[in-house]
Scaffold this motif. Sequence first.
Motif, mmCIF file in Angstrom:
data_model
loop_
_atom_site.group_PDB
_atom_site.id
_atom_site.type_symbol
_atom_site.label_atom_id
_atom_site.label_comp_id
_atom_site.label_asym_id
_atom_site.label_seq_id
_atom_site.Cartn_x
_atom_site.Cartn_y
_atom_site.Cartn_z
ATOM 1 N N ASP A 167 113.569 68.401 -19.768
ATOM 2 C CA ASP A 167 113.412 69.508 -18.823
ATOM 3 C C ASP A 167 112.068 69.343 -18.142
ATOM 4 O O ASP A 167 111.045 69.783 -18.648
ATOM 5 N N CYS A 168 112.070 68.697 -16.965
ATOM 6 C CA CYS A 168 110.821 68.348 -16.290
ATOM 7 C C CYS A 168 109.926 69.551 -16.066
ATOM 8 O O CYS A 168 108.739 69.519 -16.335
ATOM 9 N N GLU A 169 110.490 70.628 -15.547
ATOM 10 C CA GLU A 169 109.640 71.772 -15.198
ATOM 11 C C GLU A 169 109.397 72.695 -16.395
ATOM 12 O O GLU A 169 108.636 73.647 -16.302
ATOM 13 N N ALA A 171 111.093 74.990 -17.564
ATOM 14 C CA ALA A 171 111.447 76.395 -17.334
ATOM 15 C C ALA A 171 112.780 76.766 -17.991
ATOM 16 O O ALA A 171 113.190 77.923 -17.985
ATOM 17 N N SER A 209 114.649 67.866 -11.681
ATOM 18 C CA SER A 209 113.684 67.112 -10.880
ATOM 19 C C SER A 209 113.702 65.663 -11.339
ATOM 20 O O SER A 209 113.854 65.386 -12.532
ATOM 21 N N GLN A 211 111.142 63.779 -11.156
ATOM 22 C CA GLN A 211 109.735 63.387 -11.250
ATOM 23 C C GLN A 211 109.375 62.519 -12.458
ATOM 24 O O GLN A 211 108.667 61.517 -12.314
ATOM 25 N N ARG A 232 119.296 73.889 -10.550
ATOM 26 C CA ARG A 232 118.527 74.920 -11.271
ATOM 27 C C ARG A 232 119.426 76.109 -11.553
ATOM 28 O O ARG A 232 119.977 76.731 -10.633
ATOM 29 N N GLU A 249 111.066 63.300 -3.691
ATOM 30 C CA GLU A 249 109.894 63.267 -4.557
ATOM 31 C C GLU A 249 109.163 61.926 -4.491
ATOM 32 O O GLU A 249 109.519 60.986 -5.192
ATOM 33 N N LYS A 362 101.660 76.684 -14.517
ATOM 34 C CA LYS A 362 102.163 75.422 -13.976
ATOM 35 C C LYS A 362 102.686 74.512 -15.090
ATOM 36 O O LYS A 362 102.422 74.728 -16.266
ATOM 37 N N ALA A 363 103.430 73.474 -14.678
ATOM 38 C CA ALA A 363 104.113 72.601 -15.645
ATOM 39 C C ALA A 363 103.121 71.754 -16.436
ATOM 40 O O ALA A 363 101.981 71.549 -16.020
ATOM 41 N N ASP A 379 100.552 73.436 -3.768
ATOM 42 C CA ASP A 379 101.769 73.912 -3.116
ATOM 43 C C ASP A 379 101.515 73.962 -1.617
ATOM 44 O O ASP A 379 100.460 74.451 -1.186
#
Length: 464
Positions: A167-169, A171, A209, A211, A232, A249, A362-363, A379
């Motif tokens: 889970d990249c982010e 969240a 993502s 990323q 998402r 990305e 933030k992540a 951002d």
Amino acid sequence: MKGKKETVKQLLNSTEYDRTVNIKGWVRTKRGNNTIAFAAINDGSVIHNLQVVIDVQKFDEDLLKNITTGSCINVTGKLVQSLGKGQTVELQAENIELYGTADPETYPLQKKGHSLEFLREIAHLRPRTNTFGAVLRIRHTLAFAIHKYFNDNGFYYLHTPIITGSDCEGAGEMFRVTTLDLKNLPVDDKGTIDYSGDFFGKETNLTVSGQLEGELGAMALSKIYTFGPTFRAENSNTPRHLAEFWMIEPEVAFYDINDNMDLAEDFLKYLISYVLDNCKDDLEFLQNMYDKELIDRLKFINSNNFERITYTRAIEILEQSGQQFEFPVHWGSDLQTEHERYLVEKYFKKPVIVTDYPMAIKAFYMKQNDDGRTVRGMDVLFPKIGEIIGGSQREENFNKLMQRINELKLPQKDLWWYLDTRKYGSAPHSGFGLGFERLVLFVTGMGNIRDVIPFPRTPKNAEF
Ligand code: 4AD
Ligand code: MG
């Protein structure tokens, strides 16, 4: 291209008159009288229609009766200079074949304008409207320009996986991917599902993502980008959120956050210029229909430097603004769209890049600043949209990254390969994610993200 057929776009631009041509397309309108009829046909190549002039006496009555709005015809005839207003050429029909009828009693796209809400219910037919033709052509042009920009600048297109085990982010907003029998899940006595018998032998989901895998690519090819679908499962019913959206990305080795900001600004300006240069007719149509300031706004973005401020400064400005925000602001709170739009539209009156956010919002992968409480995130905020890009310099220090992973209790076993990049030949690097539909939304001047993707996926909606 060999054996090519001419399109409406090519015929409208042609100055070779009095020759026989063939065109196939959908009838937008038909009007006329007992002796002469005019059918406007469109094949999606351009916003304008080609006028087909029909000498009523020469054709079968039944055939003509069936040439109605929405029907599809194949016409051969003579391309002539038009004397009428609004077009330079027209087609004098000599032979017409009816490919498909469209019953006027039931075909939903009759001549009259339709609301965008109604068109969402018939997303299978809405590409045939002027609005969606324009949006889809601009969407295509942007996708092309994205690949061109990166290719011209030495970036490699890296295909990152759609199905992932991470889970990249962080969240937790993921769609589960499984072949387990949902009616008979293998659970232990504590109710925990055993995924060892699942297709991949572990828990998997659709990526949020590319990323993390993008970073692996950058640690070898130096400059890479991804451009693919992301998912998402956040229950956000807003004009700016989709459950399935496309993200671009870039990830670059040896870039710090300033290089990252320069790249983001240059990239966005290039894409906007590309559309201004290549989609003039479609932009003018959308401007007339929906957004009177569209073209000026696009030009304005390109002729101004983006403002760059820290999060701490942004909070000061918001606190001193005297505005009544729905979500109150204080240092530590995440910026909401209303705050972002205030900074961009009211305060600076141009795009803003906010950097150095509180670590807590933030992540895990963002580079930690020396102050111990902020990270090198950035951002990019745009008028009407709010956040269009989110990115950061990445934490390249193994120990600091591990500490953050532990603090957040992230599952280390899913990230061993990511951590290896910090163990072997680690390097400073940065990247960001541009939401493709937010970009298309901005460039087309449309008001709702559901109207800039052919088949939107949103909570409780996966039709078509
Ligand atoms: O800010 P986000 O969540 O950042 C990332 O996913 C990073 N991993 C990107 C990176 O550094 N490589 O998402 C990036 C962008 C947002 O700025 C926004 O434009 C878009 O993706 N986005 C969405 N667009 C439509 N619908 C949603 N639900 C979106 N969530 C994010
Ligand atoms: Mg973000």
